[in-house]
Design a protein around this motif. Structure first.
Motif, short mmCIF file in Angstrom:
data_model
loop_
_atom_site.label_atom_id
_atom_site.label_comp_id
_atom_site.label_asym_id
_atom_site.label_seq_id
_atom_site.Cartn_x
_atom_site.Cartn_y
_atom_site.Cartn_z
N ARG A 183 0.84 -1.21 0.00
CA ARG A 183 0.00 0.00 0.00
C ARG A 183 0.87 1.26 0.00
O ARG A 183 0.64 2.20 -0.77
CB ARG A 183 -0.92 -0.02 1.23
CG ARG A 183 -1.92 1.12 1.29
CD ARG A 183 -2.70 1.12 2.58
NE ARG A 183 -1.88 1.50 3.72
CZ ARG A 183 -1.57 2.77 4.03
NH1 ARG A 183 -2.01 3.75 3.29
NH2 ARG A 183 -0.83 3.03 5.08
N ILE A 184 1.91 1.26 0.85
CA ILE A 184 2.78 2.43 0.96
C ILE A 184 3.60 2.63 -0.32
O ILE A 184 3.77 3.76 -0.80
CB ILE A 184 3.70 2.31 2.20
CG1 ILE A 184 2.85 2.45 3.47
CG2 ILE A 184 4.79 3.38 2.19
CD1 ILE A 184 3.58 2.12 4.75
N ASN A 185 4.08 1.54 -0.90
CA ASN A 185 4.84 1.65 -2.15
C ASN A 185 3.99 2.26 -3.27
O ASN A 185 4.48 3.04 -4.09
CB ASN A 185 5.38 0.29 -2.59
CG ASN A 185 6.74 -0.02 -1.96
OD1 ASN A 185 7.59 0.86 -1.88
ND2 ASN A 185 6.93 -1.24 -1.53
N VAL A 219 13.12 12.34 6.00
CA VAL A 219 13.12 11.13 6.85
C VAL A 219 14.45 10.99 7.60
O VAL A 219 14.50 10.48 8.72
CB VAL A 219 12.83 9.88 5.96
CG1 VAL A 219 13.15 8.61 6.71
CG2 VAL A 219 11.38 9.89 5.54
N ALA A 220 15.54 11.46 6.97
CA ALA A 220 16.86 11.40 7.61
C ALA A 220 17.03 12.48 8.67
O ALA A 220 18.06 12.56 9.34
CB ALA A 220 17.95 11.51 6.56
N GLY A 221 16.00 13.34 8.80
CA GLY A 221 16.04 14.38 9.83
C GLY A 221 16.83 15.62 9.43
O GLY A 221 17.24 16.41 10.27
N LYS A 222 17.05 15.79 8.13
CA LYS A 222 17.84 16.94 7.68
C LYS A 222 16.95 18.19 7.56
O LYS A 222 15.82 18.10 7.07
CB LYS A 222 18.47 16.63 6.31
CG LYS A 222 19.49 15.50 6.34
CD LYS A 222 19.95 15.14 4.95
CE LYS A 222 20.94 13.97 4.99
NZ LYS A 222 21.30 13.51 3.64
N LEU A 276 5.71 10.15 7.87
CA LEU A 276 6.62 9.86 6.76
C LEU A 276 7.71 8.88 7.18
O LEU A 276 8.07 7.97 6.42
CB LEU A 276 7.27 11.16 6.26
CG LEU A 276 6.35 12.20 5.60
CD1 LEU A 276 7.16 13.43 5.22
CD2 LEU A 276 5.66 11.62 4.36
N VAL A 277 8.22 9.08 8.38
CA VAL A 277 9.30 8.20 8.89
C VAL A 277 8.77 6.76 9.00
O VAL A 277 9.43 5.81 8.59
CB VAL A 277 9.82 8.69 10.25
CG1 VAL A 277 10.75 7.66 10.88
CG2 VAL A 277 10.52 10.04 10.10
N ARG A 278 7.56 6.62 9.54
CA ARG A 278 6.98 5.28 9.70
C ARG A 278 6.80 4.61 8.33
O ARG A 278 7.13 3.44 8.14
CB ARG A 278 5.64 5.36 10.42
CG ARG A 278 5.06 4.00 10.82
CD ARG A 278 3.65 4.12 11.34
NE ARG A 278 2.71 4.55 10.32
CZ ARG A 278 2.21 3.73 9.38
NH1 ARG A 278 2.59 2.46 9.33
NH2 ARG A 278 1.36 4.17 8.49
N MET A 279 6.29 5.36 7.37
CA MET A 279 6.08 4.81 6.02
C MET A 279 7.44 4.38 5.41
O MET A 279 7.54 3.30 4.81
CB MET A 279 5.43 5.86 5.12
CG MET A 279 4.00 6.19 5.51
SD MET A 279 3.33 7.62 4.63
CE MET A 279 2.70 6.85 3.16
N VAL A 316 8.66 1.11 6.93
CA VAL A 316 7.93 -0.08 6.47
C VAL A 316 8.46 -0.58 5.14
O VAL A 316 8.60 -1.78 4.91
CB VAL A 316 6.41 0.20 6.39
CG1 VAL A 316 5.67 -0.94 5.69
CG2 VAL A 316 5.81 0.41 7.78
N VAL A 317 8.79 0.35 4.23
CA VAL A 317 9.26 -0.06 2.90
C VAL A 317 10.77 -0.06 2.77
O VAL A 317 11.31 -0.35 1.70
CB VAL A 317 8.63 0.85 1.78
CG1 VAL A 317 7.13 0.72 1.78
CG2 VAL A 317 9.05 2.30 1.96
N GLY A 318 11.46 0.25 3.87
CA GLY A 318 12.92 0.22 3.85
C GLY A 318 13.55 1.29 2.99
O GLY A 318 14.56 1.08 2.35
N LEU A 319 12.91 2.47 2.98
CA LEU A 319 13.43 3.58 2.15
C LEU A 319 14.67 4.19 2.79
O LEU A 319 14.65 4.53 3.96
CB LEU A 319 12.34 4.64 1.99
CG LEU A 319 12.64 5.77 1.01
CD1 LEU A 319 12.70 5.24 -0.42
CD2 LEU A 319 11.56 6.85 1.12
#
Length: 200
Positions: free
Chosen positions: A133-135, A153-156, A191-194, A197-200
């Protein structure tokens, strides 16, 4: 949750006994007299737990595990072993089986082991469905929006993302807003959780 249990054992009495026990306990057993019989239908078999004896004529339980894993079959497998086969069972564990039971074992132990395997399978299927679903959502992002998403997501901070991508901080803000809208995320934590889940 799946309630199918594939039982592979060349001992007819054992097969019938397990078939009766599983059926009476609310599972849907499928029985096979040989590893080859199961392999013939493995690619289209219903998802569930596999219970196989380790000592069988022709292909033994350990070889069956190896063949299933080589085919990419990830269903949980429980191997049943006689007293002298514990080293084989340990080898099977290394090959990726969920558990092994040494004969004689109690019905309760077998049923608890199967339930644990099926619970794990349900969680795995749920995770795969969520990742799919997320992909599908992330596929709607442009390459540049994905770049910004990775930075977020990397917190930048926006300034750092802008510098790394060679664009202005204002443009990063625009992409960032687009990402939030397209993913329907309410906060960066979504966004971080998503992404996790998909290993981005």
């Amino acid at each position: 949750m799946s309630d199918v249990v594939h039982v592979i054992d060349d001992d007819e009495a054992m097969r019938e006994s397990l078939d009766f026990l599983l059926d009476a306990s609310g599972f849907r057993p499928r029985t096979y007299a040989a590893a080859a019989d199961f392999l013939a239908v493995a690619d289209t078999a219903e998802p569930g737990c596999i219970v196989t004896d380790i000592r069988m004529p022709g292909m033994n339980g350990l070889e069956l595990v190896g063949e299933l894993r080589a085919r990419g079959n990830t269903l949980p497998i429980v191997v049943i072993t006689g007293h002298g086969d514990v080293p084989l069972a340990v080898e099977a564990m290394k090959a990726g089986v969920a558990d092994f039971l040494e004969k004689p074992f109690s019905d309760d132990v077998l049923l608890a082991t199967i339930r644990r395997c099926l619970d794990g399978l349900a969680q795995s299927e749920s995770h795969l469905a969520e990742a799919k679903r997320i992909n599908e959502i992330l596929d709607q992002l442009s390459p540049r929006e994905r770049d910004v998403l990775k930075g977020v997501v990397a917190g930048k901070p926006n300034k750092v993302i802008a510098h790394e991508l060679g664009i202005s901080p204002r443009t990063v803000e625009v992409y960032r807003a687009n990402v939030m809208t397209k993913t329907r995320a309410n906060a960066v934590s979504d966004l971080v959780r998503m992404a996790m889940v998909v290993g981005l």
